[in-house]
Design a protein around this motif. Structure first.
Motif, short mmCIF file in Angstrom:
data_model
loop_
_atom_site.label_atom_id
_atom_site.label_comp_id
_atom_site.label_asym_id
_atom_site.label_seq_id
_atom_site.Cartn_x
_atom_site.Cartn_y
_atom_site.Cartn_z
N LEU A 1 0.83 -1.20 0.00
CA LEU A 1 0.00 0.00 0.00
C LEU A 1 0.87 1.25 0.00
O LEU A 1 1.87 1.34 0.72
CB LEU A 1 -0.91 0.01 1.22
N TYR A 2 0.48 2.23 -0.81
CA TYR A 2 1.16 3.52 -0.81
C TYR A 2 0.09 4.60 -0.66
O TYR A 2 -0.91 4.62 -1.38
CB TYR A 2 1.95 3.75 -2.09
N LEU A 3 0.34 5.54 0.27
CA LEU A 3 -0.59 6.63 0.53
C LEU A 3 0.21 7.88 0.86
O LEU A 3 1.16 7.84 1.65
CB LEU A 3 -1.51 6.28 1.71
N ALA A 4 -0.15 9.00 0.24
CA ALA A 4 0.54 10.27 0.49
C ALA A 4 -0.47 11.40 0.53
O ALA A 4 -1.49 11.38 -0.18
CB ALA A 4 1.59 10.54 -0.59
N PHE A 5 -0.16 12.38 1.36
CA PHE A 5 -1.01 13.57 1.46
C PHE A 5 -0.14 14.75 1.85
O PHE A 5 0.77 14.63 2.67
CB PHE A 5 -2.11 13.38 2.50
N GLY A 6 -0.44 15.93 1.27
CA GLY A 6 0.30 17.14 1.61
C GLY A 6 -0.56 18.38 1.47
O GLY A 6 -1.51 18.41 0.70
N GLY A 7 -0.22 19.42 2.18
CA GLY A 7 -0.90 20.72 2.12
C GLY A 7 -0.41 21.55 3.31
O GLY A 7 0.32 21.04 4.16
N PHE A 8 -0.63 22.82 3.40
CA PHE A 8 -1.75 23.56 2.87
C PHE A 8 -1.28 24.82 2.15
O PHE A 8 -1.44 24.98 0.98
CB PHE A 8 -2.71 23.91 4.00
N LYS A 9 -0.66 25.75 2.89
CA LYS A 9 -0.33 27.05 2.31
C LYS A 9 0.89 26.95 1.40
O LYS A 9 1.93 26.44 1.77
CB LYS A 9 -0.07 28.10 3.40
N ASN A 10 0.73 27.50 0.19
CA ASN A 10 1.83 27.51 -0.77
C ASN A 10 2.45 28.90 -0.90
O ASN A 10 3.67 29.02 -1.02
CB ASN A 10 1.33 27.01 -2.13
N GLN A 11 1.65 29.95 -0.91
CA GLN A 11 2.20 31.30 -0.96
C GLN A 11 1.33 32.24 -0.15
O GLN A 11 0.12 32.05 -0.03
CB GLN A 11 2.35 31.79 -2.40
N LYS A 12 1.98 33.26 0.40
CA LYS A 12 1.27 34.20 1.25
C LYS A 12 0.72 35.34 0.40
O LYS A 12 1.22 35.62 -0.70
CB LYS A 12 2.19 34.74 2.35
N PRO A 13 -0.31 36.03 0.89
CA PRO A 13 -0.88 37.15 0.14
C PRO A 13 -0.01 38.39 0.23
O PRO A 13 0.44 38.77 1.31
CB PRO A 13 -2.24 37.37 0.81
N ILE A 14 0.24 39.02 -0.91
CA ILE A 14 1.00 40.28 -0.98
C ILE A 14 0.26 41.18 -1.96
O ILE A 14 0.05 40.80 -3.11
CB ILE A 14 2.44 40.06 -1.47
N ASP A 15 -0.15 42.34 -1.51
CA ASP A 15 -0.92 43.25 -2.36
C ASP A 15 -0.21 43.49 -3.68
O ASP A 15 0.98 43.83 -3.73
CB ASP A 15 -1.15 44.58 -1.64
N ASN A 16 -0.96 43.30 -4.77
CA ASN A 16 -0.49 43.52 -6.14
C ASN A 16 0.66 42.60 -6.56
O ASN A 16 1.26 42.81 -7.61
CB ASN A 16 -0.08 44.98 -6.36
N GLU A 17 0.96 41.58 -5.75
CA GLU A 17 2.03 40.65 -6.09
C GLU A 17 1.56 39.21 -6.15
O GLU A 17 1.87 38.49 -7.10
CB GLU A 17 3.18 40.77 -5.07
N SER A 18 0.83 38.76 -5.15
CA SER A 18 0.39 37.37 -5.12
C SER A 18 -0.82 37.20 -4.20
O SER A 18 -0.91 37.86 -3.16
CB SER A 18 1.52 36.45 -4.64
N PHE A 19 -1.72 36.32 -4.62
CA PHE A 19 -2.84 35.95 -3.77
C PHE A 19 -2.39 34.85 -2.79
O PHE A 19 -1.40 34.15 -3.03
CB PHE A 19 -4.00 35.41 -4.62
N ARG A 20 -3.11 34.71 -1.72
CA ARG A 20 -2.91 33.55 -0.84
C ARG A 20 -3.28 32.30 -1.65
O ARG A 20 -4.34 32.23 -2.25
CB ARG A 20 -3.79 33.66 0.40
N ARG A 21 -2.37 31.35 -1.69
CA ARG A 21 -2.61 30.12 -2.46
C ARG A 21 -2.46 28.91 -1.56
O ARG A 21 -1.47 28.77 -0.83
CB ARG A 21 -1.64 30.01 -3.64
N ASP A 22 -3.43 28.03 -1.61
CA ASP A 22 -3.37 26.75 -0.91
C ASP A 22 -3.27 25.63 -1.94
O ASP A 22 -3.93 25.67 -2.98
CB ASP A 22 -4.60 26.54 -0.04
#
Length: 855
Positions: free
Chosen positions: A452-473
């Motif tokens: 059996l193989y099972l994998a899981f990962g998360g959550f936050k990938n990038q933080k929110p920065i005005d006019n630069e990046s949205f919060r991404r999960d």
């Protein structure tokens, strides 16, 4: 009246058709439906779509996604149907985009607006040299007799580094293409992609006109760690193409607590010598320590009277890398931490913390027990391993693993099933098409008990920065059968989504939009003939929504269950990719053959591997052979690919690259390494036309080094030559570029604790209308007193004919005892003068310090 917003230069996406402002100057309220039509100047009709019906009151109204949903695509030109579906754009060309406001009750056209736009679809910039994970040091297999363990004692100022890449294609004649080279220093466990997103740029330069660039003498040297580099291409000043992010390694880095040291903790607790865990005997029980601890840390600080040339780094900065290792009831854990003064709210976070199980250490511990058990079985049967046939070797391996497993403590048996188990910031490594190199702050779990193989990962990938990046999960998962490092078959899934309400976005910002990404893939591996033959394959499909705020897409061809699951928008595009690979590895003859192919769809996007180079049909093969008891290493590689898989670019580009590498390491003789790697780029434009592409890129390197003794003096001598050139006939570059570098290095180690080293290099570069010659050299010495104090001093100089010169003087001292405590400080003076631009002259003083501790 309709006002249709002009899309960004040289691009057009289907969602751009609905960025509209309506002005109802009457006093009447209408029920309105919008119709959009795209036509190409030479090809004619491309696409026709209509929106849902909405109410238009008197006054000005900015149309939103809520007003016009759902949008239904009535028809598309069959020739470009795949382009619209896979990439969400239109082919390269000149377009008239018209939108009509229609009275939904009468069918009468109320208003219309048309815009004209040019669309240019290009390939990604492809990096050539230095290759990914290239080491700027002399190599692990060639050790200088005068090697030092201190970080701040680096001298290689005579080394000239060259970067090269292939241009984006196809670009029309008369369009101006420029490049931006970006280099970021990497810290601790950062991936190259993460460093480029989070760290201030160590060096960058704009408006490069050629695809070869020699790192300038005015900039601070690339030394003392690893660096990420990337190239961006601009057409008429508009960013059009971005390369993948590659890594180069230079100099010494602080090593975390090694697996060997962690293994000692496990042996102390689980008593490896008797082959069982300590479950009986009061004497053994009293020796158990529920908590064992080791760590390395590095505290670095730097201050200067100026920032480096081309650098975004502050004159004063510092960081602290901490690498603790904990054995809790015999189970090894690591908790790497990074804290930097360069952490900024305007970039992704540098500061990280992770707590994870050292799964590899547990595996090494168990495999050591298996090897001991194999020896016992051989001794019992009075046999030698070399006398066994393949079937007997397999049985021996199986019997030893079964016996060890039967004795294994239940806790160890459970924890050995984990491939990874961590919380904090981690970098899941799934497959080359799905998830690799992106930071995830949350959990990362891989479990592989038995089949059996099972994998899981998360959550936050990038933080929110005005006019630069949205919060991404990002959420990742895998499920399948088989051991990860053996034969297996796995399903992979990923979901990524930006929070559209996480930042304040300037209305003029047309490039930043909240995205969503769905991905599903299958990956498998089959090992045959005692792992001599390996067959691997992967296929993955992905849907990218470029703007989650857009209206829903209404298409009868999409099943309702698909719509409910992935919620397609007008800005959604779907594509797939696949890879096939076979590996033959015969350890007895030291022969390895690899052959494979892959197809990367032009619209395939995984936010788990940003900047993945796509729109490729590629074939690749490699042969590696070692001879004369592995003293001779030979390898050859051939790569071919083409782009424009769905006829959305003006021309199709073909690339052929091969490389030949030969290494010679005879005992008592100078080592020699030779590399020749040409790349050929052409397209299917008419020969003789201004669009015809015929580019040739050549990388050649020769290195030889030898460690020897003269009486009682240890000597090391080396000579290296590197050539990087391009011969071009296209609309981008019409003249040849070449850079040649020849370097001599010598080190001397005396019987008393004095080492002297020096190097001298000559670099010649020919650019369109420009010639450059750089002479550089350095000399340094270090002296060790009582094995506790090491002092060093050095001088370096570089001179570029009729252009600039730089002189460097440095002095430093290191105090410490083995790995427990080392304090290093280095003072450096740099004098730079340019005869072409006096404003770039500088008189620089730098002070660097490192405190390294270990336990």
């Amino acid at each position: 009246m309709i006002i249709l917003k002009q899309p960004p230069p040289l691009s057009f996406k289907l969602e751009d058709m609905w960025k509209i402002t309506l002005n109802n100057s009457s006093q009447q309220t209408y029920r309105v439906q919008l119709r959009g039509v795209a036509t190409e100047v030479s090809e004619g009709f491309i696409a026709d779509a209509v929106t849902g019906t909405f109410t238009l009151h008197p006054g000005v109204k900015v149309v939103t996604a809520a007003d016009i949903k759902p949008i239904k695509v009535n028809q598309t030109n069959p020739k470009y149907e795949d382009v619209v579906k896979n990439v969400g754009t239109v082919p390269s060309g000149s377009y008239d985009i018209c939108v009509y406001a229609i009275d939904a009750e009468t069918g009468i056209e109320l208003a219309s607006d048309c815009i004209f736009t040019e669309v240019l679809n290009l390939s990604q910039v492809e990096l050539l040299s230095p290759e990914d994970n290239f080491s700027l040091s002399l190599g692990d297999d060639i050790k200088q007799s005068t090697e030092t363990k201190y970080e701040l004692y680096n001298t290689r100022s005579a080394q000239q580094i060259m970067f090269s890449w292939m241009p984006p294609t196809p670009v029309s004649a008369g369009q101006r293409v420029t490049y931006r080279l970006k280099i970021a220093q990497m810290y601790q466990m950062q991936s190259a992609y993460d460093a480029m997103q989070s760290n201030p740029l160590y060096y960058s330069i704009h408006n490069l006109m050629t695809t070869i660039y020699q790192y300038p003498i005015a900039a601070r040297p690339l030394s003392g760690g690893s660096f990420a580099w990337q190239v961006e291409a601009f057409v008429n000043g508009v960013l059009m193409s971005t390369s993948e992010v590659w890594q180069i390694n230079s100099g010494k880095e602080t090593s975390p607590v090694t697996n060997l040291e962690k293994l000692k903790f496990m042996k102390k607790y689980w008593a490896l010598n008797d082959g069982t865990y300590n479950s009986t005997g009061s004497e053994n029980q009293t020796k158990k320590k529920p908590l064992m601890f080791a760590f390395n840390s590095k505290l670095y600080g730097e201050t200067a009277n100026r920032s480096g040339t081309g650098s975004d780094k502050e004159p004063q900065y510092g960081y602290w890398e901490i690498n603790p290792s904990i054995a809790l009831y015999g189970l090894p854990f690591s908790a790497p931490m990074l804290f930097s003064s360069e952490n900024s709210g305007s970039r992704q976070s540098i500061n990280t913390l992770n707590l994870s199980l050292d799964a590899q250490v547990i595996k090494d511990f168990i495999m050591e027990k298996v090897e001991r058990e194999k020896d016992k079985l051989l001794e019992k049967g009075n046999k030698e391993f070399s006398s066994l046939n393949d079937k007997q070797k397999d049985k021996l391996e199986t019997d030893a693993k079964r016996k060890v497993s039967s004795k294994l403590h239940p806790i160890l048996k459970l924890m050995s099933s984990f491939r990874s188990l961590g919380i904090g910031t981690s970098y899941p490594d799934y497959t080359p098409l799905t998830v690799r190199g992106v930071p995830l702050t949350g959990v990362n779990i891989e479990l592989n008990p038995g089949l059996l193989y099972l994998a899981f990962g998360g959550f936050k990938n990038q933080k929110p920065i005005d006019n630069e990046s949205f919060r991404r999960d990002i959420y990742t998962g895998r499920l399948g059968i088989g051991q990860k490092d053996g034969s297996h078959f796995y399903f992979t899934g990923m979901f990524a989504k930006d929070d559209e309400n996480s930042i304040t976005l300037d209305p003029s910002n047309q490039t930043l939009t909240p995205k969503a990404n769905y991905l599903f893939g299958m990956e498998g591996k089959l090992e045959l003939f005692r792992k001599k033959l390996s067959l691997e394959g992967e296929i993955a499909g992905a849907m990218l929504t470029r703007d989650t705020r857009d209206a829903d897409l209404e298409n009868d061809a999409i099943p309702s269950w698909v719509k409910n699951m992935v919620h397609p928008k007008i800005s959604s595009s779907v594509d797939y990719s696949y890879t096939l690979k076979g590996i033959f590895n015969n350890e007895k003859s030291a022969t390895k053959v690899t052959a494979g192919m892959r197809m990367l769809g032009p619209g395939y996007t995984s936010l788990g591997i940003p900047n993945l180079s796509t729109d490729k049909l590629e074939a690749k093969s490699k042969v590696e052979q070692k001879l004369s008891n592995k003293q001779i290493s030979l390898s050859g590689e051939l790569l071919w690919y083409r782009d424009n898989l769905i006829d959305w670019k003006r021309f199709t580009t073909f690339v052929t690259r091969f490389s030949i590498n030969a290494g010679f390491r005879f005992k008592g003789m100078p080592s020699v390494n030779i590399l020749f790697a040409p790349t050929f780029m052409t397209n299917n434009a008419v020969t003789g036309s201004s669009d015809k592409l015929d580019n040739k890129f050549f990388v050649t390197s020769v290195y030889t080094g030898h460690a020897y003794k003269l009486k009682n003096i240890n000597m090391y001598s080396s000579i290296s030559y590197f050539m990087n050139s391009s011969s071009n006939l296209d609309s981008i570059i019409t003249e040849n570029v070449s850079v040649h570098n020849l370097m001599f290095s010598q080190s001397v180690g005396f019987t008393f604790p004095l080492n002297i080293s020096g190097s001298f290099s000559m670099s010649f570069a020919m650019y369109p209308g420009e010639y450059s010659r750089i002479l550089a050299g350095d000399i340094s010495a270090d002296y060790t007193l009582f094995e506790l104090v090491n002092s060093f001093i050095g001088f370096g100089t570089a001179y570029e004919k009729q252009s600039n010169k730089k002189n460097t003087f440095y002095i430093g001292v290191s105090l410490g005892y083995e790995r427990y405590f080392i304090f290093e400080v280095r003072a450096e003076k740099n004098l730079y003068h340019s005869w072409q631009d006096n404003t770039t002259n500088y008189d620089e003083f730098m002070l660097k310090g490192i405190v390294t501790t270990g336990l």
